[in-house]
Design an enzyme around this catalytic site. Structure first.
Site, PDB file in Angstrom:
ATOM      1  N   GLU A  40     -26.931 -36.934 -16.003  1.00 46.06           N
ATOM      2  CA  GLU A  40     -26.206 -38.118 -15.743  1.00 46.06           C
ATOM      3  C   GLU A  40     -25.574 -37.757 -14.268  1.00 46.06           C
ATOM      4  O   GLU A  40     -25.326 -36.728 -14.056  1.00 46.06           O
ATOM      5  CB  GLU A  40     -25.009 -37.669 -16.831  1.00 46.06           C
ATOM      6  CG  GLU A  40     -24.028 -39.088 -16.633  1.00 46.06           C
ATOM      7  CD  GLU A  40     -22.810 -38.694 -17.657  1.00 46.06           C
ATOM      8  OE1 GLU A  40     -22.258 -39.571 -18.029  1.00 46.06           O
ATOM      9  OE2 GLU A  40     -22.473 -37.570 -18.151  1.00 46.06           O
ATOM     10  N   LYS A 106     -25.373 -45.918 -21.122  1.00 52.64           N
ATOM     11  CA  LYS A 106     -24.240 -45.297 -22.053  1.00 52.64           C
ATOM     12  C   LYS A 106     -23.541 -46.169 -22.858  1.00 52.64           C
ATOM     13  O   LYS A 106     -22.759 -46.841 -22.532  1.00 52.64           O
ATOM     14  CB  LYS A 106     -23.655 -44.394 -21.191  1.00 52.64           C
ATOM     15  CG  LYS A 106     -22.988 -43.360 -21.752  1.00 52.64           C
ATOM     16  CD  LYS A 106     -22.066 -42.258 -20.902  1.00 52.64           C
ATOM     17  CE  LYS A 106     -21.340 -41.138 -21.671  1.00 52.64           C
ATOM     18  NZ  LYS A 106     -20.576 -40.376 -20.598  1.00 52.64           N
ATOM     19  N   CYS A 142     -24.779 -37.519 -22.303  1.00 56.77           N
ATOM     20  CA  CYS A 142     -23.438 -36.942 -22.314  1.00 56.77           C
ATOM     21  C   CYS A 142     -22.635 -37.115 -23.567  1.00 56.77           C
ATOM     22  O   CYS A 142     -23.061 -36.529 -24.703  1.00 56.77           O
ATOM     23  CB  CYS A 142     -22.599 -37.148 -21.124  1.00 56.77           C
ATOM     24  SG  CYS A 142     -21.438 -35.783 -20.732  1.00 56.77           S
TER      25      CYS A 142
END
Length: 263
Positions: A40, A106, A142
């Site tokens: 990321e 995300k 993440c």
């Protein structure tokens, strides 16, 4: 399928970070990797003003990644930032290479541990998988690792592995949580979890998540199969898709779910 996790440290300059991606992709391709996964925020590290440097998916930075993927014959997955509304950006994973062109925004934003990603980042709303040479792979970023539903959605879509790109926040207990969550998500969905984090930048941790290293490959039975420490490094490993089939026969958590009891 042979994949590579490129655990590097990116800085605030997208051009310099693109040069790192080129170097590490070449190293991974030389080792026989078909897929190369970067962390990321590969475009620019957190703690950098993101809106001024965000680019669309057809912009020069993404085109640079496409050129690297095409030249090396690999599928490259790398974290970047694309423009969003209200002066924010989208935290995007670009996946590009031979017969592959997609992106994942995300879904779960890191509003935790004193950091509020939602102040500068707009959330995605779409589960994304990609097929590489007949193998389906889920994409996650993440903080998504704390939400098992996404990984089960990858499995439901036919994925045998989830590729997780991270820039994990440092702090007490965070390494233990990272490893525990990776193993739990592999068990939840009985798939491989290949997770690459930003390397530890070696600076005092602040609120911005800048990485702790410790990239991991976890098997569908929840056991760690390959691991790195905190420093920049390249992890090359083979994912056995047949093992996913065998594990799901033994541990039928996906077929045993009671979906009728909740939505």
């Amino acid at each position: 399928m042979r994949i590579a996790l490129s655990q590097l440290t990116t800085g605030p300059d997208p051009a310099k970070n693109l040069a790192l991606i080129e170097d590490w992709t070449r190293r991974a391709a030389d080792a026989g990797a078909r897929v190369v996964v970067f962390p990321e925020a590969s475009m620019a590290c957190f703690g950098t003003p993101l809106a001024p440097l965000a680019e669309p998916l057809d912009g020069p930075w993404a085109d640079g990644v496409r050129a690297i993927a095409a030249e090396t014959g690999t599928v490259v997955v790398a974290g970047m930032f694309t423009p969003a509304d209200e002066g924010r950006v989208t935290n995007t994973l670009l996946a590009t290479g031979p017969a592959v062109e997609t992106s994942y925004d995300k879904i779960h934003l890191y509003d935790a541990f004193g950091y509020r990603e939602s102040e500068s980042v707009a959330a995605g709303d779409r589960v994304v998988t990609v097929e590489v040479e007949g193998v389906r792979l889920g994409l996650a970023t993440c903080y998504d690792v704390r939400f098992p539903e996404l990984f089960r959605a990858h499995a439901d879509a036919g994925a045998t592995a989830t590729l997780l790109a991270a820039s994990w926040g440092a702090g007490p207990g965070k390494l233990d949580q990272w490893e525990l969550l990776l193993r739990a998500r592999a068990l939840d969905a009985t798939l491989w979890v290949a997770a690459v984090d930003q390397a530890d930048p070696g600076t005092a941790p602040g609120t911005a998540p800048t990485g702790i290293g410790h990239s991991r490959v976890v098997g569908p039975d929840g056991t760690i199969r390959a691991a790195l420490s905190e420093a920049p490094d390249l992890l090359v490993t083979d994912l056995d898709t047949e093992e996913v089939t065998q594990t799901r026969r033994r541990v039928s958590v996906l077929s045993n779910r009671r979906k009728d009891l909740w939505t």
